[in-house]
Write an enzyme that holds these catalytic residues in place. Structure first.
Site, PDB file in Angstrom:
ATOM      1  N   VAL A  15       0.837  -1.203   0.000  1.00  0.00           N
ATOM      2  CA  VAL A  15       0.000   0.000   0.000  1.00  0.00           C
ATOM      3  C   VAL A  15       0.872   1.253   0.000  1.00  0.00           C
ATOM      4  CG1 VAL A  15      -1.707   1.315   1.322  1.00  0.00           C
ATOM      5  CG2 VAL A  15      -1.966  -1.151   1.084  1.00  0.00           C
ATOM      6  N   PHE A 155      -8.419   0.795  -1.431  1.00  0.00           N
ATOM      7  CA  PHE A 155      -9.118  -0.412  -1.864  1.00  0.00           C
ATOM      8  C   PHE A 155      -8.351  -1.161  -2.949  1.00  0.00           C
ATOM      9  CE2 PHE A 155     -12.180   2.690  -0.305  1.00  0.00           C
ATOM     10  CZ  PHE A 155     -12.809   1.962   0.689  1.00  0.00           C
ATOM     11  N   ASN A 231     -14.085  -5.227   2.839  1.00  0.00           N
ATOM     12  CA  ASN A 231     -13.330  -6.470   2.709  1.00  0.00           C
ATOM     13  C   ASN A 231     -14.105  -7.662   3.262  1.00  0.00           C
ATOM     14  OD1 ASN A 231     -11.231  -5.417   1.331  1.00  0.00           O
ATOM     15  ND2 ASN A 231      -9.716  -5.560   2.967  1.00  0.00           N
ATOM     16  N   GLY A 280      -7.394 -15.875  -0.082  1.00  0.00           N
ATOM     17  CA  GLY A 280      -6.177 -15.778   0.724  1.00  0.00           C
ATOM     18  C   GLY A 280      -5.654 -14.360   0.629  1.00  0.00           C
ATOM     19  N   CYS A 283      -4.955  -9.462   3.027  1.00  0.00           N
ATOM     20  CA  CYS A 283      -6.057  -8.625   3.514  1.00  0.00           C
ATOM     21  C   CYS A 283      -7.265  -9.406   4.020  1.00  0.00           C
ATOM     22  CB  CYS A 283      -6.498  -7.669   2.413  1.00  0.00           C
ATOM     23  SG  CYS A 283      -5.269  -6.409   2.094  1.00  0.00           S
ATOM     24  N   ARG A 350       1.360 -14.671   0.978  1.00  0.00           N
ATOM     25  CA  ARG A 350       0.803 -14.634   2.329  1.00  0.00           C
ATOM     26  C   ARG A 350      -0.600 -15.246   2.330  1.00  0.00           C
ATOM     27  NH1 ARG A 350       1.846  -8.470   3.778  1.00  0.00           N
ATOM     28  NH2 ARG A 350       1.674  -8.319   1.522  1.00  0.00           N
TER      29      ARG A 350
HETATM   30  C1  UDX Z   1      -8.359  -7.339  -1.556  1.00  0.00           C
HETATM   31  C2  UDX Z   1      -9.470  -6.341  -1.916  1.00  0.00           C
HETATM   32  O1  UDX Z   1     -10.033  -6.693  -3.187  1.00  0.00           O
HETATM   33  C3  UDX Z   1      -8.928  -4.919  -1.963  1.00  0.00           C
HETATM   34  O2  UDX Z   1      -9.983  -4.004  -2.204  1.00  0.00           O
HETATM   35  C4  UDX Z   1      -8.260  -4.608  -0.639  1.00  0.00           C
HETATM   36  O3  UDX Z   1      -7.694  -3.320  -0.651  1.00  0.00           O
HETATM   37  C5  UDX Z   1      -7.189  -5.642  -0.300  1.00  0.00           C
HETATM   38  O4  UDX Z   1      -7.762  -6.958  -0.326  1.00  0.00           O
HETATM   39  P1  UDX Z   1      -6.335  -8.541  -2.817  1.00  0.00           P
HETATM   40  O5  UDX Z   1      -6.066  -9.214  -1.507  1.00  0.00           O
HETATM   41  O6  UDX Z   1      -5.196  -7.970  -3.580  1.00  0.00           O
HETATM   42  O7  UDX Z   1      -7.385  -7.331  -2.595  1.00  0.00           O
HETATM   43  O8  UDX Z   1      -7.029  -9.626  -3.769  1.00  0.00           O
HETATM   44  P2  UDX Z   1      -8.432  -9.896  -4.443  1.00  0.00           P
HETATM   45  O9  UDX Z   1      -8.289  -9.772  -5.910  1.00  0.00           O
HETATM   46  O10 UDX Z   1      -9.515  -9.144  -3.808  1.00  0.00           O
HETATM   47  O11 UDX Z   1      -8.589 -11.452  -4.095  1.00  0.00           O
HETATM   48  C6  UDX Z   1      -8.562 -11.918  -2.740  1.00  0.00           C
HETATM   49  C7  UDX Z   1      -8.677 -13.417  -2.701  1.00  0.00           C
HETATM   50  O12 UDX Z   1      -9.986 -13.839  -3.068  1.00  0.00           O
HETATM   51  C8  UDX Z   1      -7.726 -14.156  -3.650  1.00  0.00           C
HETATM   52  O13 UDX Z   1      -7.232 -15.308  -2.997  1.00  0.00           O
HETATM   53  C9  UDX Z   1      -8.616 -14.523  -4.823  1.00  0.00           C
HETATM   54  O14 UDX Z   1      -8.152 -15.640  -5.536  1.00  0.00           O
HETATM   55  C10 UDX Z   1      -9.929 -14.808  -4.118  1.00  0.00           C
HETATM   56  N1  UDX Z   1     -11.119 -14.627  -4.966  1.00  0.00           N
HETATM   57  C11 UDX Z   1     -11.428 -13.400  -5.464  1.00  0.00           C
HETATM   58  C12 UDX Z   1     -11.947 -15.713  -5.208  1.00  0.00           C
HETATM   59  O15 UDX Z   1     -11.691 -16.840  -4.743  1.00  0.00           O
HETATM   60  N2  UDX Z   1     -13.079 -15.527  -5.958  1.00  0.00           N
HETATM   61  C13 UDX Z   1     -13.410 -14.316  -6.467  1.00  0.00           C
HETATM   62  O16 UDX Z   1     -14.461 -14.234  -7.141  1.00  0.00           O
HETATM   63  C14 UDX Z   1     -12.569 -13.220  -6.224  1.00  0.00           C
END
Ligand code: UDX
Length: 471
Positions: A15, A155, A231, A280, A283, A350
């Site tokens: 971030v 976000f 989140n 995972g 966040c 992570r």
């Molecule tokens: C997330 C939030 O989207 C973001 O707004 C916040 O600031 C930080 O946390 P991020 O952790 O980078 O971002 O990943 P994201 O793309 O949101 O995916 C999170 C997890 O959910 C991943 O493991 C992804 O594979 C999983 N996921 C996401 C699913 O299993 N299905 C989905 O439909 C979307």
């Protein structure tokens, strides 16, 4: 663009570093501070500690002009009008957010304040953190009129962080005084007015000069809650579709069709309805736990979030059961693994569901050949290579002579494999896809036994015959 401000960003993680580079990109003068000398040295030498699209371009565009790196928080505080706190808020043993880094930074800022400063929480923090920061600064003898504490949640998603920062759905500014709100609005003016998008070399994304992001002015507490609640809601959406996927498996339906049908309801929306092996990353797991704790501390029952967590853990267990069901015994089996990061497009491992599954495979005595376009080095730190664990340089090497190939994250490259080549590379043509990257009928037609999430199992004729004879 508007008159630039001087900004300090404390923390150079995902971030902090992205925010620092993007503030420089929209015309401000930025000092990015980190207490980790080795990291600052690396940044000063032109190194880039994280894998993030457009970050190399922005760093080389602004480094040593509008963007500098230092370990000197005192100087950064004194030279800046706004100080963004973007340090880690890891999960403590109890599940609470550990705010000791935020506390330490607030004290150090307090000792350095020489004139009016807007202190901005950028890290994800529980509601009331702003009040604690205010108290810490006052305890250090700083008069109330010399500072304001505000909240400006971020976000951005890893992998698309720069574009998410510069092309946000909304800009949330939580402030208690007009003076502080005005500084925050001035910082984001190039995005909120749309002027940034008119620049020839602007980072591309969905926003346009005539369609800038809306700004939402709120109280500081509301802004803190908006971040946690967003989140937690997204994590709940993923757990929801994962349970629906399990129903689809039992009923013989296809979750992709069901998700499309649900997502067409504009009240629900199509995003974050991809079934898989669970969420995972740095966040969702941490923030769901922290928000649950916040609720608990306030005497509010948020059992829904405990369920979201349970379902997420169960999803990995179910996937592992699928591997077992396809291979029977696991000891000594050779498994190709595609994907180590918690999702495609990042090197971050992570809380990666993929690593959980690889860990279980190793425990069961499998030999693993793993490939990820960006996350191998980071995985090496937690799962060093050894007789059971090999890291390879391309997907086909991972599949070479394997008893099965597992797809554990969603890099685009994994959705574009040459299926004929894959078929003759594998020892047995078995693909177990935790991200639903392939069409089951195509996989069957290509001669694979194909298991995915929430969709019918496709058994190659040879496996189907065995399955038929099993009790
Ligand atoms: C997330 C939030 O989207 C973001 O707004 C916040 O600031 C930080 O946390 P991020 O952790 O980078 O971002 O990943 P994201 O793309 O949101 O995916 C999170 C997890 O959910 C991943 O493991 C992804 O594979 C999983 N996921 C996401 C699913 O299993 N299905 C989905 O439909 C979307």
């Amino acid at each position: 663009m508007s008159k630039d401000l001087s900004i300090a960003v404390v923390g150079s993680g995902y971030v902090g570093l992205v925010a620092a580079a993007c503030f420089a990109e929209i015309g401000h003068t930025v000092i990015c501070v980190d207490s980790d000398e080795a990291r600052v040295h690396m940044l000063l030498e032109g190194g880039i500690p994280i894998h993030e699209e457009y970050l190399p371009e922005l760093l080389s565009r602004h480094r040593s002009r509008a963007l500098e790196f230092t370990t000197d928080l005192r100087r950064a505080t004194q030279e800046s009008q706004a100080i963004f706190i973007a340090v880690g808020t890891p999960q403590s043993k109890s599940g609470n957010a550990d705010l000791s880094y935020v506390d330490a930074v607030a004290s150090e800022i307090a000792r350095s304040i020489n004139d009016y400063k807007v202190i901005v929480e950028k890290s994800t923090v529980p509601v009331y953190t702003n009040e604690w920061i205010r108290r810490v600064i006052e305890r250090n003898g700083v008069p109330r009129e010399l500072f304001d504490v505000t909240s400006n949640p971020e976000f951005l998603r890893e992998g698309t962080a720069v574009a998410d920062f510069l092309h946000p759905d909304r800009i949330v500014l939580g402030a208690e005084t007009e003076r502080a709100a005005a500084v925050l609005q001035q910082i984001y003016q190039p995005l909120a007015s749309g002027s940034y998008y008119a620049l020839a070399n602007a980072v591309p994304g969905p926003r346009r000069e005539g369609d800038p992001p809306p700004t939402l002015l709120t109280s500081t507490k509301a802004a803190e809650i908006i971040k946690h609640a967003s989140n937690a809601f997204l994590a709940a959406k993923i757990s929801f579709i994962n349970v629906v996927a399990n129903i689809c498996e039992a009923a013989g339906a296809d979750v992709e069709e069901v998700a499309r049908g649900i997502g067409m309801d504009s009240r629900i929306g199509p995003k974050f309805l991809r079934a898989g092996i669970g969420y995972g990353g740095s966040c969702f797991p941490k923030d769901v736990a922290a928000f649950r704790h916040v609720a608990e501390q306030m005497g509010v029952n948020f059992g829904l979030l405990s369920e979201v967590e349970k379902i997420n853990a169960e999803q990995k267990r179910r996937f592992f059961q699928k591997v077992r069901s396809a291979l029977w015994t696991l000891r000594g089996k050779r498994i190709g693994v595609l994907g180590l990061a918690f999702k495609g497009g990042t090197d971050d491992v992570r809380e990666s569901p993929a690593l959980d599954i690889v860990g279980q495979l190793l425990q069961e005595g499998c030999l693993v050949s793993a490939y990820d376009p960006a996350a191998t080095a980071r995985t090496n730190e937690v799962l060093p290579p050894g007789p059971q664990m090999h890291y390879v340089d391309d997907p086909y090497e991972a599949a070479q002579d394997a008893d099965a190939l597992l797809i554990l994250n969603d890099w685009q490259e994994f959705a574009e494999l040459d299926l004929d080549r894959l078929h003759y590379t594998l020892r047995y043509p078995i693909v177990i896809d935790g991200r639903n990257l392939y069409d089951p009928a195509t996989m069957l037609a290509k001669g694979f036994t194909y298991l995915s999430v929430g969709r019918p199992v496709m058994l190659h004729a040879r496996d189907a015959a065995v399955e038929h004879r099993l009790p």
